[in-house]
Write an enzyme that holds these catalytic residues in place. Structure first.
Site, PDB file in Angstrom:
ATOM      1  N   ASP A   1       0.861  -1.178   0.000  1.00 57.34           N
ATOM      2  CA  ASP A   1       0.000   0.000   0.000  1.00 57.34           C
ATOM      3  C   ASP A   1       0.906   1.239   0.000  1.00 57.34           C
ATOM      4  O   ASP A   1       2.084   1.148   0.346  1.00 57.34           O
ATOM      5  CB  ASP A   1      -0.882  -0.027   1.251  1.00 57.34           C
ATOM      6  CG  ASP A   1      -1.709   1.233   1.412  1.00 57.34           C
ATOM      7  OD1 ASP A   1      -2.396   1.616   0.458  1.00 57.34           O
ATOM      8  OD2 ASP A   1      -1.637   1.847   2.498  1.00 57.34           O
TER       9      ASP A   1
ATOM     10  N   ASP B   1      -0.311   5.018   0.914  1.00 54.39           N
ATOM     11  CA  ASP B   1      -0.588   6.046   1.915  1.00 54.39           C
ATOM     12  C   ASP B   1      -0.691   5.493   3.330  1.00 54.39           C
ATOM     13  O   ASP B   1      -1.448   4.563   3.600  1.00 54.39           O
ATOM     14  CB  ASP B   1      -1.859   6.802   1.543  1.00 54.39           C
ATOM     15  CG  ASP B   1      -1.649   7.643   0.303  1.00 54.39           C
ATOM     16  OD1 ASP B   1      -0.597   8.290   0.213  1.00 54.39           O
ATOM     17  OD2 ASP B   1      -2.526   7.639  -0.583  1.00 54.39           O
TER      18      ASP B   1
END
Length: 226
Positions: A9, A11
């Site tokens: 991922d 953020d």
């Protein structure tokens, strides 16, 4: 090696989104000659944005709708007659220029040169590509997959199908997803049948009953899971 492919991922995992968001919002408000203090509107914006991103995960809205709607609701709440769509486009441009890495991100990726590293993110394609392309991690990843490009978002199985097809992956046991969101990254990995690693730097209590394969509190701890 237990794993061959690591899905990251972006953020609040490899990148500090809190800092990114704050700086981009500040610059966009300044460009519109608004005198409101950031602290005046940021809590309201975060609350609105959180609701909309949750609706996106649940399939109740689209990424395109989310962009303008968050500012439409914000400006209605604080009483500013601003074109939400235009503001959103300017905000996205500023967002793409902000590069704030999480502690340990560069060191971790440099230690993972023997793995196939992939970005899988619920975000705007141009923004995420600009941020990663402008960062020290620009050459770390074999592939960058955004929900906008895939046409679906985590935790939907479709975005994982998209990644597996792009990389021609056939063995799910060789794939690990690493992310900060239980409902997006971890639930998505569980739904797809791959191992998961929850990045939980703030040591949040897991009240959702979603059980990751691993939990780490610093990025470099991932090395102990591999």
């Amino acid at each position: 090696m237990k794993y061959e492919v690591i899905l990251f991922d972006v953020d609040d995992t490899l990148f500090d989104f809190g800092m990114t968001e704050r700086e981009a919002l500040q610059k966009t408000f300044q460009a519109y000659n608004l005198t409101h203090s950031l602290d005046e509107y940021l809590p309201t914006y975060k609350e609105i944005s959180s609701v909309l991103w949750r609706e996106l995960e649940q399939g109740h809205t689209t990424l395109a709708e989310l962009g303008g709607e968050r500012f439409k609701r914000l400006f209605a709440a604080i009483g500013l007659p601003i074109d939400a769509s235009a503001f959103n486009q300017d905000y996205l441009v500023n967002l793409g220029k902000e590069v704030h890495l999480t502690n340990g991100a560069i060191e971790l990726c440099s230690q993972l040169s023997d793995y196939r590293l992939v970005i899988i993110t619920n975000g705007f394609d141009a923004v995420q590509k600009a941020r990663i392309g402008g960062s020290p991690l620009c050459n770390a990843f074999e592939c960058l997959v955004t929900s906008e490009a895939a046409g679906c978002q985590k935790p939907d199985k479709g975005i994982f199908d998209y990644v597996f097809k792009q990389l021609q992956i056939t063995d799910k046991s060789k794939v690990l997803i690493v992310g900060d969101s239980l409902t997006s990254d971890i639930q998505g990995g569980i739904n797809y049948g791959i191992d998961t690693c929850w990045f939980n730097p703030h040591r949040k209590e897991n009240k959702l009953g979603i059980k990751p394969t691993y939990e780490i509190h610093e990025l470099m701890e991932l090395l102990t899971c591999l």
